[in-house]
Design a protein around this motif. Sequence first.
Motif, mmCIF file in Angstrom:
data_model
loop_
_atom_site.group_PDB
_atom_site.id
_atom_site.type_symbol
_atom_site.label_atom_id
_atom_site.label_comp_id
_atom_site.label_asym_id
_atom_site.label_seq_id
_atom_site.Cartn_x
_atom_site.Cartn_y
_atom_site.Cartn_z
ATOM 1 N N LEU A 58 -5.888 9.636 -0.033
ATOM 2 C CA LEU A 58 -5.854 9.204 -1.520
ATOM 3 C C LEU A 58 -6.234 7.778 -1.665
ATOM 4 O O LEU A 58 -6.827 7.516 -2.769
ATOM 5 C CB LEU A 58 -4.263 9.284 -1.836
ATOM 6 N N ALA A 59 -6.321 6.731 -0.834
ATOM 7 C CA ALA A 59 -6.685 5.543 -0.944
ATOM 8 C C ALA A 59 -8.096 5.621 -1.043
ATOM 9 O O ALA A 59 -8.690 4.971 -1.888
ATOM 10 C CB ALA A 59 -6.292 4.665 0.080
ATOM 11 N N LEU A 60 -8.830 6.409 -0.250
ATOM 12 C CA LEU A 60 -10.422 6.455 -0.188
ATOM 13 C C LEU A 60 -10.790 7.385 -1.582
ATOM 14 O O LEU A 60 -11.772 6.614 -2.212
ATOM 15 C CB LEU A 60 -10.730 7.025 0.983
ATOM 16 N N LEU A 61 -10.086 7.965 -2.114
ATOM 17 C CA LEU A 61 -10.476 8.906 -3.488
ATOM 18 C C LEU A 61 -10.102 7.810 -4.347
ATOM 19 O O LEU A 61 -10.888 7.682 -5.426
ATOM 20 C CB LEU A 61 -9.644 10.099 -3.584
ATOM 21 N N GLN A 62 -9.096 7.006 -4.439
ATOM 22 C CA GLN A 62 -9.113 5.698 -5.543
ATOM 23 C C GLN A 62 -10.233 5.058 -5.599
ATOM 24 O O GLN A 62 -10.673 4.346 -6.671
ATOM 25 C CB GLN A 62 -7.847 4.936 -5.143
ATOM 26 N N LEU A 63 -10.714 4.700 -4.137
ATOM 27 C CA LEU A 63 -11.922 3.594 -4.261
ATOM 28 C C LEU A 63 -13.027 4.181 -5.036
ATOM 29 O O LEU A 63 -13.788 3.459 -5.840
ATOM 30 C CB LEU A 63 -12.326 3.337 -2.753
ATOM 31 N N VAL A 64 -13.320 5.597 -4.705
ATOM 32 C CA VAL A 64 -14.360 6.116 -5.548
ATOM 33 C C VAL A 64 -13.970 6.179 -7.137
ATOM 34 O O VAL A 64 -14.989 5.723 -7.827
ATOM 35 C CB VAL A 64 -14.718 7.684 -5.120
ATOM 36 N N PRO B 246 0.850 9.556 6.715
ATOM 37 C CA PRO B 246 0.179 8.282 6.672
ATOM 38 C C PRO B 246 -1.554 8.789 6.570
ATOM 39 O O PRO B 246 -2.239 8.393 5.864
ATOM 40 C CB PRO B 246 0.105 7.684 8.064
ATOM 41 N N PRO B 247 -1.970 9.963 7.285
ATOM 42 C CA PRO B 247 -3.259 10.134 7.002
ATOM 43 C C PRO B 247 -3.806 10.687 5.440
ATOM 44 O O PRO B 247 -4.819 10.543 4.899
ATOM 45 C CB PRO B 247 -3.670 11.525 7.952
ATOM 46 N N PHE B 248 -2.510 11.328 4.857
ATOM 47 C CA PHE B 248 -2.784 11.897 3.523
ATOM 48 C C PHE B 248 -2.835 10.796 2.762
ATOM 49 O O PHE B 248 -3.505 10.532 1.852
ATOM 50 C CB PHE B 248 -1.472 12.633 3.467
ATOM 51 N N THR C 258 -5.634 1.275 2.383
ATOM 52 C CA THR C 258 -6.219 2.114 3.349
ATOM 53 C C THR C 258 -5.827 1.507 4.746
ATOM 54 O O THR C 258 -5.326 2.438 5.651
ATOM 55 C CB THR C 258 -7.516 2.237 3.166
ATOM 56 N N ALA C 259 -5.844 0.143 5.008
ATOM 57 C CA ALA C 259 -5.599 -0.343 6.272
ATOM 58 C C ALA C 259 -4.124 0.000 6.457
ATOM 59 O O ALA C 259 -3.775 0.394 7.716
ATOM 60 C CB ALA C 259 -5.795 -1.980 6.415
#
Length: 416
Positions: A383-389, A377-379, A296-297
């Motif tokens: 996806l990274a945030l969705l992976q966290l969930v 990049p925002p896309f 995400t970073a």
Amino acid sequence: MSALRRRLWVPVVLSYAAFILVGVSAGVAGVLLPAQIDDYGLDKATIGTTFFTFSAGFMLAGSNAGPLIHRFGVRTTLVVGCGAYVLAGLVTAARPPFLALVAVQLIVGYGTGLIESVLNVYLADLPGATTLLNRLHAFFGVGALLGPLLATWMLGHLPWTAVWLVLALAGLPLIVGFRLALPAREVHAVPEGSEARETSRHTASGRGLLGATSREPAVLLGAAFLAVYVGLEISVGNWGFSFLVDGRGQGDLLAGYTVSAYWLGLTLGRFLISPIAVRLGMTDIGMTFACLAGVTAGAMLAWSLPGPVAAVVSFVLLGFFLGPIFPTTMAVAPRLTAARLVPTAIGLLNGVSVVGGAVFPWLAGTIAEGIGPWTLPPFAAALALLQLVLWWQVARRMTTPSTNPRSIRTEDQGAI
């Protein structure tokens, strides 16, 4: 070196070589896309249909890899996978009409999916499986690192079809190697009691194995998690070149090297992060959460900071923290289901994951076509945030190593 290690050394090296070839295929795809778009006179959304047929073939391979292994053995299934890959590569190198190119991606996906799924299953049964799997996927990164360099250099002298000719010819030695190095059948001990009878019954019917595995909630969540992961990895790998050229004004050569830096980060992450995490006393779950935060970073950095240096750094960080996620998920697959279902579960995880490798890159290309290339990049961050969930949900359902017999590994025996 023990007798077991001497016997397995050649198959393991061949496995690494096969994953290098698969990685090269993934690495060249993004660099070849602009040439294919120009050659066929298409837009990004239309060329993206090849992602879907590749995905369908890959998913088909993942869904029947387990039953094929039970019926024909590892060697025959690998030879079939490599043969399909070589055949499809030769057809692609002949520059078929676009509809035929879309159709042949089904065979490319099927061959690639069999190679990946079967080798994941094969190495998961060997001593030091976790280390072997991390190395296996690290060598995918080696190939993905070399792929953009190879394609960029070849496109300066030859048409894009020449790249696929080289890939197809590189697959021929693997067919011979696996045919000679692996036994005709792998012998697996069958547990005693009722589970042995159930295992034999399911082995006789691939549909029984697949049906039982597809009803496991933890396996389904793991497959969804890997679908998002592969979607993110391939989106950046495929459209990163276009983002850098069209969105950041970089030259083709610098953009190609930057995409290679992304795959270099992926490779280094798979070699380095897991040993560091062990030294720090981190679990697989905690390490994956940390990697997802790093992804995400990296995406936010690519979005917010302009300039070629920032682009290279952000792409390296993205690859570095993405690297361990897929092999770590494969390594903990025995903690997601019963021991008898693990080979089929690994194939299912691998097969379903590529759906994300079609849907999300297609979506990323369509968004870039309609809004602008800056959206990558925002896309990726979304996806990274969705992976966290999803990983949080997977971790909640994961058994401890001691409760699943297959997850008790003889790591002290060492990796090959």
